[in-house]
Design a protein around this motif. Sequence first.
Motif, mmCIF file in Angstrom:
data_model
loop_
_atom_site.group_PDB
_atom_site.id
_atom_site.type_symbol
_atom_site.label_atom_id
_atom_site.label_comp_id
_atom_site.label_asym_id
_atom_site.label_seq_id
_atom_site.Cartn_x
_atom_site.Cartn_y
_atom_site.Cartn_z
ATOM 1 N N ASP A 104 0.807 -1.222 0.000
ATOM 2 C CA ASP A 104 0.000 0.000 0.000
ATOM 3 C C ASP A 104 0.840 1.271 0.000
ATOM 4 O O ASP A 104 0.326 2.343 -0.316
ATOM 5 C CB ASP A 104 -0.951 0.010 1.209
ATOM 6 C CG ASP A 104 -2.108 -0.954 1.033
ATOM 7 O OD1 ASP A 104 -2.332 -1.431 -0.093
ATOM 8 O OD2 ASP A 104 -2.788 -1.242 2.034
ATOM 9 N N HIS A 143 1.238 0.894 -6.014
ATOM 10 C CA HIS A 143 -0.107 1.133 -5.480
ATOM 11 C C HIS A 143 -0.592 2.526 -5.876
ATOM 12 O O HIS A 143 -1.758 2.712 -6.227
ATOM 13 C CB HIS A 143 -0.127 0.964 -3.960
ATOM 14 C CG HIS A 143 -1.502 1.015 -3.389
ATOM 15 N ND1 HIS A 143 -2.004 2.136 -2.783
ATOM 16 C CD2 HIS A 143 -2.496 0.087 -3.361
ATOM 17 C CE1 HIS A 143 -3.243 1.900 -2.401
ATOM 18 N NE2 HIS A 143 -3.568 0.662 -2.739
ATOM 19 N N LYS A 144 0.318 3.496 -5.859
ATOM 20 C CA LYS A 144 -0.050 4.842 -6.305
ATOM 21 C C LYS A 144 -0.427 4.806 -7.784
ATOM 22 O O LYS A 144 -1.401 5.451 -8.196
ATOM 23 C CB LYS A 144 1.090 5.827 -6.066
ATOM 24 C CG LYS A 144 0.715 7.250 -6.486
ATOM 25 C CD LYS A 144 1.819 8.232 -6.250
ATOM 26 C CE LYS A 144 1.512 9.645 -6.654
ATOM 27 N NZ LYS A 144 0.481 9.919 -7.602
ATOM 28 N N ILE A 155 -3.958 3.535 -8.120
ATOM 29 C CA ILE A 155 -4.940 4.570 -7.780
ATOM 30 C C ILE A 155 -5.044 5.602 -8.911
ATOM 31 O O ILE A 155 -6.142 5.983 -9.323
ATOM 32 C CB ILE A 155 -4.585 5.232 -6.433
ATOM 33 C CG1 ILE A 155 -4.767 4.218 -5.303
ATOM 34 C CG2 ILE A 155 -5.418 6.481 -6.187
ATOM 35 C CD1 ILE A 155 -4.180 4.633 -3.977
#
Length: 173
Positions: A42, A47-48, A51
């Motif tokens: 995360d 993970h960024k 998103i």
Amino acid sequence: MSAVLLAASGWGWAAYEHFVRVPIAENNARVAYALDLVDRFDDTPAHKAYIDLATEMKPWWEAIEDIQRRIQNAPDDDTRDALISERDASLITFVESHDLAPKVDLLIGSFDLFTRCLVASVCDEAAIERAISIDVKRIWRTFRPWVLHRRVTPPGDRSYGRDIEDLYFRFVG
């Protein structure tokens, strides 16, 4: 007689340790490691990217709504296959034209940690599955055309995306 009783209780305790306590401790360690791996994921650039891609892919999702409806209502397999090919080609074009390839590549490549952890039996598979299976399914189903494209487009990396593909089939199958 007391020597036999002492030996039997020693064997009993050893069996209990070997068959009960050690496996429970090992399983707890695998679960803890799996959850730690998920927590650490995360905080990664992958993970960024995941998103960011959710927002950046929205125009593509909107653009393919009509194709998706036509796929669902296709009168035969040939028509459905042609529409799926059209949709897949539009994904590749969208990723390339919006310079999303670095983010997609980062995201796709980030699942090697989970695969290695499972293959080495360091992680608890059920914990990993509960934590990431929905994301793996979404990512694989969305970016499968991109993965296949990258495997055959020169220079062609035949192993590109194998980890997420393996996780997908592990969790779906």
